[in-house]
Motif scaffolding. Structure first.
Motif, PDB file in Angstrom:
ATOM      1  N   SER A  78       0.805  -1.225   0.000  1.00  0.00           N
ATOM      2  CA  SER A  78       0.000   0.000   0.000  1.00  0.00           C
ATOM      3  C   SER A  78       0.835   1.270   0.000  1.00  0.00           C
ATOM      4  CB  SER A  78      -0.915   0.008   1.226  1.00  0.00           C
ATOM      5  OG  SER A  78      -0.151   0.029   2.413  1.00  0.00           O
ATOM      6  N   TYR A  81       0.837   3.714  -3.150  1.00  0.00           N
ATOM      7  CA  TYR A  81      -0.450   4.379  -3.289  1.00  0.00           C
ATOM      8  C   TYR A  81      -0.681   5.372  -2.155  1.00  0.00           C
ATOM      9  CZ  TYR A  81      -5.330   4.805  -4.755  1.00  0.00           C
ATOM     10  OH  TYR A  81      -6.528   5.282  -5.214  1.00  0.00           O
ATOM     11  N   SER A  82      -0.201   5.056  -0.962  1.00  0.00           N
ATOM     12  CA  SER A  82      -0.328   5.976   0.173  1.00  0.00           C
ATOM     13  C   SER A  82       0.411   7.280  -0.098  1.00  0.00           C
ATOM     14  CB  SER A  82       0.222   5.324   1.451  1.00  0.00           C
ATOM     15  OG  SER A  82      -0.513   4.195   1.802  1.00  0.00           O
ATOM     16  N   LEU A  85      -1.598   9.280  -2.563  1.00  0.00           N
ATOM     17  CA  LEU A  85      -2.776   9.859  -1.909  1.00  0.00           C
ATOM     18  C   LEU A  85      -2.401  11.056  -1.046  1.00  0.00           C
ATOM     19  CD1 LEU A  85      -4.951   6.827  -0.775  1.00  0.00           C
ATOM     20  CD2 LEU A  85      -5.603   8.627  -2.367  1.00  0.00           C
ATOM     21  N   ALA A  98     -12.176   8.771  -6.612  1.00  0.00           N
ATOM     22  CA  ALA A  98     -11.237   7.649  -6.647  1.00  0.00           C
ATOM     23  C   ALA A  98     -11.820   6.447  -5.914  1.00  0.00           C
ATOM     24  CB  ALA A  98      -9.906   8.057  -6.019  1.00  0.00           C
ATOM     25  N   ARG A  99     -12.460   6.715  -4.785  1.00  0.00           N
ATOM     26  CA  ARG A  99     -13.067   5.613  -4.037  1.00  0.00           C
ATOM     27  C   ARG A  99     -14.186   4.967  -4.854  1.00  0.00           C
ATOM     28  NH1 ARG A  99     -16.174   5.512   1.887  1.00  0.00           N
ATOM     29  NH2 ARG A  99     -16.705   3.297   1.728  1.00  0.00           N
ATOM     30  N   LEU A 102     -12.717   2.836  -7.756  1.00  0.00           N
ATOM     31  CA  LEU A 102     -12.085   1.606  -7.296  1.00  0.00           C
ATOM     32  C   LEU A 102     -13.119   0.611  -6.772  1.00  0.00           C
ATOM     33  CD1 LEU A 102      -9.471   0.054  -6.747  1.00  0.00           C
ATOM     34  CD2 LEU A 102      -9.381   1.154  -4.504  1.00  0.00           C
ATOM     35  N   LEU A 156      -4.851  -4.688  -6.998  1.00  0.00           N
ATOM     36  CA  LEU A 156      -5.762  -3.694  -6.437  1.00  0.00           C
ATOM     37  C   LEU A 156      -5.786  -3.695  -4.914  1.00  0.00           C
ATOM     38  CD1 LEU A 156      -8.763  -4.197  -8.894  1.00  0.00           C
ATOM     39  CD2 LEU A 156      -7.106  -2.326  -8.898  1.00  0.00           C
ATOM     40  N   ASN A 159      -4.403  -0.836  -2.837  1.00  0.00           N
ATOM     41  CA  ASN A 159      -5.028   0.482  -2.964  1.00  0.00           C
ATOM     42  C   ASN A 159      -6.125   0.746  -1.941  1.00  0.00           C
ATOM     43  OD1 ASN A 159      -3.401   0.665  -5.198  1.00  0.00           O
ATOM     44  ND2 ASN A 159      -5.034   0.580  -6.701  1.00  0.00           N
ATOM     45  N   ILE A 160      -6.847  -0.293  -1.560  1.00  0.00           N
ATOM     46  CA  ILE A 160      -8.085  -0.069  -0.823  1.00  0.00           C
ATOM     47  C   ILE A 160      -7.854   0.439   0.602  1.00  0.00           C
ATOM     48  CG2 ILE A 160      -8.295  -2.462  -0.040  1.00  0.00           C
ATOM     49  CD1 ILE A 160     -11.141  -0.054  -1.139  1.00  0.00           C
ATOM     50  N   LEU A 163      -6.833   4.130   0.730  1.00  0.00           N
ATOM     51  CA  LEU A 163      -7.921   4.974   0.231  1.00  0.00           C
ATOM     52  C   LEU A 163      -9.028   5.108   1.265  1.00  0.00           C
ATOM     53  CD1 LEU A 163      -9.038   6.647  -2.056  1.00  0.00           C
ATOM     54  CD2 LEU A 163      -9.954   4.561  -3.093  1.00  0.00           C
TER      55      LEU A 163
END
Length: 222
Positions: A78, A81-82, A85, A98-99, A102, A156, A159-160, A163
């Motif tokens: 992560s 991506y963190s 963000l 974005a949320r 995804l 993926l 990412n979650i 996010l």
């Protein structure tokens, strides 16, 4: 000619090491050559190489083991991506979009892949949300997280979590006009029902309805 800055050299080394993965010269989980070998391969000094390795470690691309050496990570984490963000912190509409982008994709895939055990977990979370009219936000977040991971896509997965965390942090900074517990629970139930039926179209529609209402609540509170 202008001299090449050390920072620029470090970035070039980062690109070259990542290139080992792209070219399949090395694969996720593989051990990298020693520092001395990398210095000779890349024609750089040890300080420049170590700077590049530190950057790669920060991004979660490599991991260093004491006395064992340096390895590529086995799966995408992560951290990259963190970092991305963090650069968008404060851009609430972009974070919300974005949320939605995804999670709408993830819930569609989840409808095809979700296991019976994961469905039981979602059902348990719904029951706990029903019993907790106050402070059910952590249960809400875990509900979405379980769905995301049930898509079983390692690209993926990284990412979650950042996010959802960024979204929660964003919400904590604004005064929301809270929607009723009943409507939130009803929307989550609709998502669960679609997943239980293995219906990707219904799952997408239910998730969109839920996230759209959340987005409207957020934007109206700004």
């Amino acid at each position: 000619m202008k001299s090449i800055k050390r920072e620029t050299m470090s970035k070039q080394v980062v690109d070259r090491i990542i290139g080992l993965l792209k070219s399949r010269a090395l694969n996720p989980g593989d051990k990298l050559p020693s520092e001395l070998e990398l210095c000779e391969m890349l024609f750089v000094s040890r300080p420049v190489l170590r700077e590049a390795l530190s950057s790669l470690e920060t991004m979660g691309i490599i991991r260093r083991k004491t006395r064992e050496g340096t390895y590529f990570a086995e799966k995408i984490g992560s951290k990259p991506y963190s970092i991305m963000l963090a650069l968008s912190a404060g851009d609430i509409p972009a974070i919300m979009e974005a949320r939605m982008a995804l999670e709408l994709g993830l819930v569609t895939i989840a409808a095809e892949k979700i296991t019976s055990e994961q469905l039981r977990t979602l059902e348990q979370l719904l029951n706990e949300m029903s019993e907790n009219k106050e402070g059910y936000a952590p249960l809400d977040k875990e509900f979405h997280r379980v769905i995301a991971y049930s898509a079983n896509n390692p690209i993926l997965e990284g990412n979650i979590d950042p996010l959802l965390s960024m979204f929660d942090e964003t919400l904590s900074q604004i005064a929301l006009q809270d929607r009723s517990h009943e409507s939130t629970l009803r929307e989550h139930q609709a998502i669960y029902d679609a997943l239980a039926k293995r219906d990707p179209v219904a799952a997408h529609a239910s998730m969109y309805a839920h996230l759209h209402h959340v987005r409207m609540k957020v934007m109206n509170s700004l």
